[in-house]
Design a protein around this motif. Structure first.
Motif, PDB file in Angstrom:
ATOM      1  N   HIS A 201      -4.103  52.452  26.947  1.00 60.50           N
ATOM      2  CA  HIS A 201      -5.252  51.716  27.473  1.00 60.50           C
ATOM      3  C   HIS A 201      -5.496  52.302  28.867  1.00 60.50           C
ATOM      4  CE1 HIS A 201      -7.276  47.578  28.416  1.00 60.50           C
ATOM      5  NE2 HIS A 201      -8.150  48.489  28.070  1.00 60.50           N
ATOM      6  N   PRO A 202      -6.557  53.051  29.053  1.00 63.17           N
ATOM      7  CA  PRO A 202      -6.727  53.820  30.286  1.00 63.17           C
ATOM      8  C   PRO A 202      -6.451  53.046  31.589  1.00 63.17           C
ATOM      9  CG  PRO A 202      -8.451  54.400  28.743  1.00 63.17           C
ATOM     10  CD  PRO A 202      -7.684  53.285  28.108  1.00 63.17           C
ATOM     11  N   PRO A 203      -6.946  51.799  31.752  1.00 63.51           N
ATOM     12  CA  PRO A 203      -6.691  51.151  33.047  1.00 63.51           C
ATOM     13  C   PRO A 203      -5.200  50.952  33.335  1.00 63.51           C
ATOM     14  CG  PRO A 203      -7.653  49.593  31.478  1.00 63.51           C
ATOM     15  CD  PRO A 203      -7.782  50.957  30.883  1.00 63.51           C
ATOM     16  N   ALA A 204      -4.389  50.756  32.292  1.00 61.31           N
ATOM     17  CA  ALA A 204      -2.960  50.546  32.528  1.00 61.31           C
ATOM     18  C   ALA A 204      -2.296  51.830  33.002  1.00 61.31           C
ATOM     19  CB  ALA A 204      -2.288  50.024  31.269  1.00 61.31           C
TER      20      ALA A 204
ATOM     21  N   GLN B 275     -13.978  41.622  30.352  1.00 63.14           N
ATOM     22  CA  GLN B 275     -15.408  41.890  30.358  1.00 63.14           C
ATOM     23  C   GLN B 275     -15.893  42.583  31.624  1.00 63.14           C
ATOM     24  OE1 GLN B 275     -16.415  37.942  29.188  1.00 63.14           O
ATOM     25  NE2 GLN B 275     -16.985  38.589  27.123  1.00 63.14           N
ATOM     26  N   GLN B 276     -15.034  42.668  32.621  1.00 65.41           N
ATOM     27  CA  GLN B 276     -15.404  43.476  33.781  1.00 65.41           C
ATOM     28  C   GLN B 276     -15.708  44.895  33.317  1.00 65.41           C
ATOM     29  OE1 GLN B 276     -12.008  43.220  36.320  1.00 65.41           O
ATOM     30  NE2 GLN B 276     -12.327  41.064  36.782  1.00 65.41           N
ATOM     31  N   CYS B 277     -14.983  45.340  32.295  1.00 64.46           N
ATOM     32  CA  CYS B 277     -15.184  46.697  31.809  1.00 64.46           C
ATOM     33  C   CYS B 277     -15.781  46.738  30.408  1.00 64.46           C
ATOM     34  CB  CYS B 277     -13.870  47.461  31.809  1.00 64.46           C
ATOM     35  SG  CYS B 277     -13.103  47.564  33.426  1.00 64.46           S
ATOM     36  N   HIS B 278     -15.578  45.683  29.657  1.00 63.17           N
ATOM     37  CA  HIS B 278     -16.037  45.702  28.260  1.00 63.17           C
ATOM     38  C   HIS B 278     -17.194  44.750  28.016  1.00 63.17           C
ATOM     39  CE1 HIS B 278     -12.782  48.296  26.964  1.00 63.17           C
ATOM     40  NE2 HIS B 278     -11.906  47.495  27.548  1.00 63.17           N
ATOM     41  N   ALA B 279     -18.081  44.632  28.990  1.00 64.36           N
ATOM     42  CA  ALA B 279     -19.197  43.714  28.844  1.00 64.36           C
ATOM     43  C   ALA B 279     -20.016  44.052  27.602  1.00 64.36           C
ATOM     44  CB  ALA B 279     -20.071  43.756  30.075  1.00 64.36           C
TER      45      ALA B 279
ATOM     46  N   ARG C 174      -6.915  49.968  18.327  1.00 63.93           N
ATOM     47  CA  ARG C 174      -7.688  48.950  19.031  1.00 63.93           C
ATOM     48  C   ARG C 174      -6.775  47.999  19.816  1.00 63.93           C
ATOM     49  NH1 ARG C 174     -11.885  52.113  18.558  1.00 63.93           N
ATOM     50  NH2 ARG C 174     -12.919  52.035  16.556  1.00 63.93           N
ATOM     51  N   LEU C 175      -5.585  48.446  20.032  1.00 65.39           N
ATOM     52  CA  LEU C 175      -4.618  47.662  20.811  1.00 65.39           C
ATOM     53  C   LEU C 175      -4.368  46.277  20.213  1.00 65.39           C
ATOM     54  CD1 LEU C 175      -6.036  48.487  24.377  1.00 65.39           C
ATOM     55  CD2 LEU C 175      -4.342  49.778  23.084  1.00 65.39           C
ATOM     56  N   THR C 176      -4.518  46.189  18.907  1.00 63.28           N
ATOM     57  CA  THR C 176      -4.345  44.887  18.272  1.00 63.28           C
ATOM     58  C   THR C 176      -2.909  44.677  17.811  1.00 63.28           C
ATOM     59  OG1 THR C 176      -5.103  45.928  16.223  1.00 63.28           O
ATOM     60  CG2 THR C 176      -6.707  44.618  17.458  1.00 63.28           C
TER      61      THR C 176
END
Ligand code: HEC
Ligand code: HEC
Ligand code: HEC
Ligand code: HEC
Ligand code: HEC
Ligand code: HEC
Ligand code: HEC
Ligand code: HEC
Ligand code: HEC
Ligand code: HEC
Length: 297
Positions: free
Chosen positions: A214-217, A245-249, A294-296
């Motif tokens: 997950h890129p932000p991590a 949602q800051q990034c996935h709006a 999908r990181l699920t």
């Protein structure tokens, strides 16, 4: 000899002294200082004898002049003229001079980045935190040091009392586990170069590489977490879906108002109202599952 603050002594005494003369010179000077600064009048001198500095082996011993300078003029007119380096209370020298006297012997180890550090630039000096004459140097006691830090960093004090926090008040982590008060190479005086290296030094299970990153991590834990404390669970910067949602709006499945309408599968799901995206995307730090794209999982 190695321990003597050569620079200072040489500057202050002039180049008159042969190096071999220094030790003897220092001892005489020390004796001269103590002539006037007798223990009975000045109890801090007695306490000095119980410190590390008062008990260094042989020539390394930190004499009065290794910290206060040769102080010729002071000895002539003690009431009018300050010693070459004074830490107060009456005529304190400037912070640069005070620190220089310590750095003569402490330029290495954790002090190596002092020059240019935030604390150096804010005019703190070594003796702002360390008390050379006291057998118990408060800065070396984790709890006392923390109080000292917080006296100047009230915002951090407020943060570390928030509902979710690193267990600093609980004594499980300390300011100095993460910060070097003498300065660091990277941001915020951290021991490590980056915030991520700092976090991962304790939270190793969050270190990749993951099959599905997950890129932000990978980029910066602080995109989602506050280091000291937060009103949101798990030190998060924001709550629930808002965080994501800051990034996935514009996530491909509409997520506002957390109804189920647009979700894959479409079945109503009460959980959405509460626990949010993480119900399905539980592996926010990265996934090693073959179908975890999908990181699920
Ligand atoms: C002739 C006596 C005498 C000698 C020798 C002497 N001092 Fe002092 N010193 C004094 C007096 C008097 C004061 C002022 C005390 C006061 O006002 O509290 C003082 C004050 C100081 C202070 C406090 C400075 C401040 O800003 O408050 C320091 C540090 C100091 N001396 C260090 C030394 C050192 C180091 C030596 C030896 C190199 C030394 N003294 C030699 C008499 C002496
Ligand atoms: C390791 C460095 C160091 C050495 C060695 C040292 N001092 Fe100090 N001195 C300081 C610092 C720093 C202060 C400020 C108070 C403190 O931090 O504890 C101070 C404060 C003082 C003071 C004024 C304040 C007080 O508490 O009375 C006097 C006087 C003094 N020193 C004299 C001496 C004399 C005399 C010697 C030698 C016997 C000596 N110092 C050795 C670092 C040192
Ligand atoms: C003459 C050299 C010398 C000077 C000057 C000197 N130190 Fe030290 N200091 C040492 C040595 C040697 C040690 C013991 C070994 C070590 O920890 O590096 C030491 C230890 C320390 C320690 C660790 C003490 C402990 O209990 O483990 C601190 C903190 C410290 N010094 C601070 C200072 C400060 C602050 C100053 C200036 C006011 C100063 N030193 C001036 C040589 C010096
Ligand atoms: C903002 C407060 C602060 C200032 C300013 C400060 N120190 Fe420290 N120092 C500490 C703390 C806290 C520790 C204990 C760190 C730890 O436990 O990792 C420490 C540890 C030390 C030690 C022992 C451990 C080591 O790494 O060698 C020495 C020596 C030392 N400091 C010297 C200095 C010198 C010299 C200066 C000035 C150039 C200075 N300090 C300025 C807070 C400070
Ligand atoms: C005498 C006041 C004072 C004390 C004591 C003090 N600080 Fe600071 N500190 C400052 C100031 C002023 C700044 C610069 C402004 C800011 O970032 O808040 C600063 C900056 C910092 C920074 C940011 C560094 C950077 O590079 O951006 C950190 C981290 C820090 N201090 C940690 C500590 C820790 C840990 C302690 C205790 C060992 C401590 N401070 C003790 C005054 C102090
Ligand atoms: C678990 C690690 C950790 C602990 C423990 C910690 N910090 Fe920090 N601190 C950080 C990180 C990481 C940053 C940088 C945040 C960023 O750049 O986004 C930081 C930033 C700071 C800053 C500068 C920015 C700001 O928030 O003002 C100060 C000052 C500071 N910390 C002081 C302290 C003090 C004082 C303590 C102890 C009471 C402490 N920290 C304990 C990790 C920690
Ligand atoms: C010095 C070690 C250390 C460092 C460095 C560190 N942590 Fe922690 N962290 C801890 C400890 C200890 C806990 C509490 C664990 C417990 O109580 O089981 C914790 C807990 C947490 C928690 C869970 C909080 C909760 O409410 O349950 C989060 C989130 C966290 N850390 C994130 C971070 C981040 C982000 C960083 C980097 C800024 C970081 N940590 C750096 C030691 C550390
Ligand atoms: C995209 C946002 C995001 C980023 C970036 C992120 N985290 Fe988290 N982290 C979370 C969320 C959300 C939780 C809460 C998970 C839960 O409650 O199931 C969490 C929980 C944690 C926890 C406590 C629970 C656990 O799983 O152990 C730790 C520790 C943690 N993160 C460390 C880190 C570290 C270290 C980094 C940087 C490598 C990081 N996080 C980066 C969102 C993030
Ligand atoms: C700081 C921005 C940021 C935050 C906050 C953030 N993400 Fe991401 N996320 C990204 C980026 C960038 C990607 C990679 C996007 C791409 O490859 O198209 C990504 C990818 C994903 C993916 C995989 C998408 C794909 O196309 O494979 C999922 C699922 C995801 N994020 C869920 C979350 C969840 C859940 C949260 C909240 C806990 C969250 N994200 C918070 C930036 C962020
Ligand atoms: C009910 C489970 C569920 C919830 C809740 C959920 N998602 Fe998803 N999401 C999925 C599934 C399943 C996929 C993969 C769909 C696919 O691959 O066709 C997905 C895909 C994604 C993707 C990748 C989209 C793309 O373009 O490839 C992102 C980003 C994402 N979700 C973000 C979020 C965010 C942000 C939230 C919270 C606001 C959220 N999801 C809530 C199940 C969920």
């Amino acid at each position: 000899m190695a321990g003597f603050n050569h620079k200072l002594v040489v500057v202050l005494c002039g180049a008159l002294l042969a190096v071999t003369g220094l030790a003897a010179m220092a001892e005489t000077r020390q004796a001269q200082c103590i002539d006037c600064h007798v223990e009975s009048v000045d109890p801090s001198i007695k306490r000095l004898a119980r410190t590390v500095h008062g008990n260094l082996p042989g020539d390394d011993n930190a004499s009065c002049i290794s910290c206060h300078g040769a102080s010729e003029a002071h000895m002539q007119e003690p009431v009018k003229i300050s010693p070459d380096v004074s830490f107060g209370p009456n005529w304190p020298s400037g912070p640069e001079l005070r620190s220089a006297s310590c750095l003569g012997c402490h330029e290495e180890r954790s002090q190596v980045l002092w020059t240019g550090s935030a604390h150096q630039q804010e005019n703190l000096a070594c003796d702002t935190c360390h008390s050379a004459h006291e057998p118990k140097d408060l800065a070396l006691d984790t709890r006392e040091a923390e109080q000292l830090c917080l006296s100047c960093h009230p915002r951090v004090r407020a943060e570390m009392n928030l509902p979710s926090r690193h267990p600093i008040s609980e004594g499980k982590t300390a300011c100095s586990d993460c910060h070097n008060p003498h300065g660091g190479l990277g941001e915020s005086g951290l021991h490590q170069l980056t915030v991520n290296d700092n976090c991962l030094s304790c939270h190793q299970e969050k270190r990749g590489p993951f099959l599905w990153e997950h890129p932000p991590a990978t980029e910066d834990c602080a995109l989602c977490h506050r280091p000291h404390g937060s009103v949101h669970d798990r030190l998060l910067t924001a709550r629930g879906p808002a965080l994501c949602q800051q990034c996935h709006a514009a996530a491909f499945h509409p997520s506002l108002p957390y109804g189920s309408e647009g979700l894959p599968g479409g079945a109503p799901n009460q959980n959405l109202l509460g626990k949010n995206c993480l119900n399905c995307h539980s592996q926010v730090h990265g996934s090693n599952h073959p179908s975890g794209a999908r990181l699920t999982r």
